[in-house]
Write a protein that holds these residues in place. Sequence first.
Motif, PDB file in Angstrom:
ATOM      1  N   GLY A 238       0.791  -1.220   0.000  1.00  0.00           N
ATOM      2  CA  GLY A 238       0.000   0.000   0.000  1.00  0.00           C
ATOM      3  C   GLY A 238       0.823   1.269   0.000  1.00  0.00           C
TER       4      GLY A 238
ATOM      5  N   GLY B  13       2.513   2.527  -2.598  1.00  0.00           N
ATOM      6  CA  GLY B  13       2.411   3.281  -3.847  1.00  0.00           C
ATOM      7  C   GLY B  13       3.262   2.735  -4.983  1.00  0.00           C
ATOM      8  N   LYS B  14       3.716   1.501  -4.866  1.00  0.00           N
ATOM      9  CA  LYS B  14       4.536   0.920  -5.931  1.00  0.00           C
ATOM     10  C   LYS B  14       3.717   0.784  -7.221  1.00  0.00           C
ATOM     11  CE  LYS B  14       5.350  -2.876  -3.542  1.00  0.00           C
ATOM     12  NZ  LYS B  14       4.641  -2.612  -2.276  1.00  0.00           N
ATOM     13  N   SER B  15       2.559   0.166  -7.092  1.00  0.00           N
ATOM     14  CA  SER B  15       1.735  -0.020  -8.289  1.00  0.00           C
ATOM     15  C   SER B  15       1.307   1.324  -8.856  1.00  0.00           C
ATOM     16  CB  SER B  15       0.491  -0.842  -7.959  1.00  0.00           C
ATOM     17  OG  SER B  15       0.842  -2.068  -7.388  1.00  0.00           O
ATOM     18  N   THR B  16       1.006   2.243  -7.966  1.00  0.00           N
ATOM     19  CA  THR B  16       0.590   3.575  -8.408  1.00  0.00           C
ATOM     20  C   THR B  16       1.673   4.199  -9.277  1.00  0.00           C
ATOM     21  OG1 THR B  16      -0.688   3.839  -6.391  1.00  0.00           O
ATOM     22  CG2 THR B  16      -0.153   5.842  -7.613  1.00  0.00           C
TER      23      THR B  16
HETATM   24  N1  LIG Z   1      -7.734   3.528  -7.691  1.00  0.00           N
HETATM   25  C1  LIG Z   1      -7.436   4.003  -6.455  1.00  0.00           C
HETATM   26  N2  LIG Z   1      -8.209   4.964  -5.893  1.00  0.00           N
HETATM   27  C2  LIG Z   1      -7.900   5.452  -4.669  1.00  0.00           C
HETATM   28  N3  LIG Z   1      -6.871   5.044  -3.931  1.00  0.00           N
HETATM   29  C3  LIG Z   1      -6.079   4.099  -4.420  1.00  0.00           C
HETATM   30  C4  LIG Z   1      -6.320   3.511  -5.710  1.00  0.00           C
HETATM   31  N4  LIG Z   1      -5.373   2.594  -5.944  1.00  0.00           N
HETATM   32  C5  LIG Z   1      -4.570   2.600  -4.860  1.00  0.00           C
HETATM   33  N5  LIG Z   1      -4.982   3.492  -3.946  1.00  0.00           N
HETATM   34  C6  LIG Z   1      -4.320   3.794  -2.666  1.00  0.00           C
HETATM   35  O1  LIG Z   1      -3.016   4.278  -2.937  1.00  0.00           O
HETATM   36  C7  LIG Z   1      -2.076   3.729  -2.030  1.00  0.00           C
HETATM   37  C8  LIG Z   1      -0.982   3.003  -2.784  1.00  0.00           C
HETATM   38  O2  LIG Z   1      -1.499   1.842  -3.393  1.00  0.00           O
HETATM   39  P1  LIG Z   1      -0.634   0.896  -4.334  1.00  0.00           P
HETATM   40  O3  LIG Z   1       0.078   1.738  -5.333  1.00  0.00           O
HETATM   41  O4  LIG Z   1      -1.517  -0.148  -4.852  1.00  0.00           O
HETATM   42  O5  LIG Z   1       0.406   0.288  -3.295  1.00  0.00           O
HETATM   43  P2  LIG Z   1       1.407  -0.947  -3.470  1.00  0.00           P
HETATM   44  O6  LIG Z   1       1.387  -1.365  -4.886  1.00  0.00           O
HETATM   45  O7  LIG Z   1       2.710  -0.416  -3.020  1.00  0.00           O
HETATM   46  O8  LIG Z   1       0.927  -2.014  -2.555  1.00  0.00           O
HETATM   47  C9  LIG Z   1      -2.856   2.843  -1.088  1.00  0.00           C
HETATM   48  O9  LIG Z   1      -3.130   3.572   0.074  1.00  0.00           O
HETATM   49  C10 LIG Z   1      -4.118   2.542  -1.833  1.00  0.00           C
HETATM   50  O10 LIG Z   1      -5.182   2.361  -0.938  1.00  0.00           O
END
Ligand SMILES: Nc1ncnc2c1ncn2[C@@H]1O[C@H](COP(=O)(O)OP(=O)(O)O)[C@@H](O)[C@H]1O
Lengths: 258, 247
Positions: free
Chosen positions: B46, B48-51
């Motif tokens: 959570g 922000g890697k995927s983000t």
């Molecule tokens: N589509 C979205 N809308 C709102 N918040 C999001 C969305 N996708 C991810 N998040 C939030 O953004 C943060 C980073 O998520 P993500 O990038 O998936 O983390 P990781 O890949 O590192 O586990 C988390 O707090 C998650 O809840």
Amino acid sequence: MNSIEKNINELNKLQNLQQRSHWMNELHPLGKLLLSVLYIFIVVSFDKYKVVPLIVMSVYPFFGFIAGELSFKEGIYRMRLILPLVLFVGIFNPFFDKQIVGMIGSVPVTGGVLSMFTVMLKGFYSVLAVYILIATTSIDDICYALRILHLPKVLAIVILLIYRYFGIMAIEADRIMTAYKLRAPHQNGIHYKAWGTLVGQWLLRSMDRAENVYESMLLRGFTGDFRIRKKKVRIADILYPIIWLLAFAFVRYSGFFG
Amino acid sequence: MHTGVSGELLKIEHLSFAYEKDEQVLNDINFVAHDGESIGIIGANGIGKSTLMKLLVGLNLNYKGTLEVAGHSVNKKNLNHVREHIGYVFQDSDSQLFLSTIEDDVAFGPQNYGLSDEEVEKRVAEALEKVHITELRKKHTYKLSGGEKKLASIATILAMEPDIIIMDEPSIALDPRNRKNLIKILNEIKSLKLITSHDLDFIMDTCERTVLLDDGHIIADGPSTDILSNEALLTRHGLELPLRLQK
Ligand SMILES: Nc1ncnc2c1ncn2[C@@H]1O[C@H](COP(=O)(O)OP(=O)(O)O)[C@@H](O)[C@H]1O
Ligand SMILES: [Mg+2]
């Protein structure tokens, strides 16, 4: 197995059929699509009292099931939702058309009974023809054929995606139900109070998944047009539908079978 | 598509991003990546890697700062150029594979580029060969095992011959044998690779450089051997030493 699992299984079985390496599967999808559509048109166009040539027309579904090595029982089972609809269209004909048109032994046959029979046959044949098509042609191929026929690309894509999302939604539903049941082992089915949340969950998750699929398409250069590889046309691809169509035309127009 | 772009393929300057106002996910990220590098992006769940990965391929354009892929700024106008250079392997392989057979799915990208049938065929054959699943080409996508699905989804990206390949948590849900196989295959791929994971052993086996994310910032950026063996650093940011370095 719960009923969702059963449905997923059904879908998988149909896909198995579509993936067989059988000559009928390898035929060009456009030919098969046109053949099925024209068969249905011709069958439906028979006069409502023409029983004999209509019975002769059963040669196509017969051939399809036998040569295509399809199980008739499974076919009927898969089409069980539509079959009653097409079979009962003509059910009231005997009440309206009471004119006697012939005798079977000493029993008089009314026009209504005859036309009920032909309407049923027409519906039945159509369903079988559709089944033969989808059991030997994948959805990608059907969409490809539809594109060749200049169906707007948007529609072809929508058909493909509905098919794809349908599977996704079924799998999500299955996951949710399984998770629920594992934690409520002594319960039969799902408590009505949980339905709201579960359905909500299901829609959200399915939308999430569907969005991912769509994003992955975009990332691979998808711009709304659908370019499936061109399939080579072989002689058999042309001959197969043409021979059938000639046979249908003969049965329909020669008057040979009455 | 290989355009011969060499050197700096990825440039991120002062990148900030938030899904919701005042919930900053990424905060002033600065980062440059070169051709041929393999970079692990690590950080707790959570974080922000995927983000970050999704921003790179332009799936969300509401970011602040500079984002350049092979010299193209990531914006609406450039989206097609950007995506020709960068391929994204989704965490969930089921999202990646949506056509009936593997070969159709792998062909999907090249076809969208309008390549000739021969060229498409060549790309498909090569991509499948690179991940060693040539024998699966006619197989139905729904019938694959988890490991095969992962390899197939990597093939769909390789067929587009991107300069940069992004993989989001590729080792997740793989058994040890498939995981090992994937490591071998990834190490054979020479393009710039960005791999997110919290499986630090996997990163150790596949990436020379590691970037540690926490709290919206890049906490550390350097050789994997340094960062992945720094127990104090990892623990402070919610991670643990790779298993093989644990006593
Ligand atoms: N589509 C979205 N809308 C709102 N918040 C999001 C969305 N996708 C991810 N998040 C939030 O953004 C943060 C980073 O998520 P993500 O990038 O998936 O983390 P990781 O890949 O590192 O586990 C988390 O707090 C998650 O809840
Ligand atoms: Mg993630």
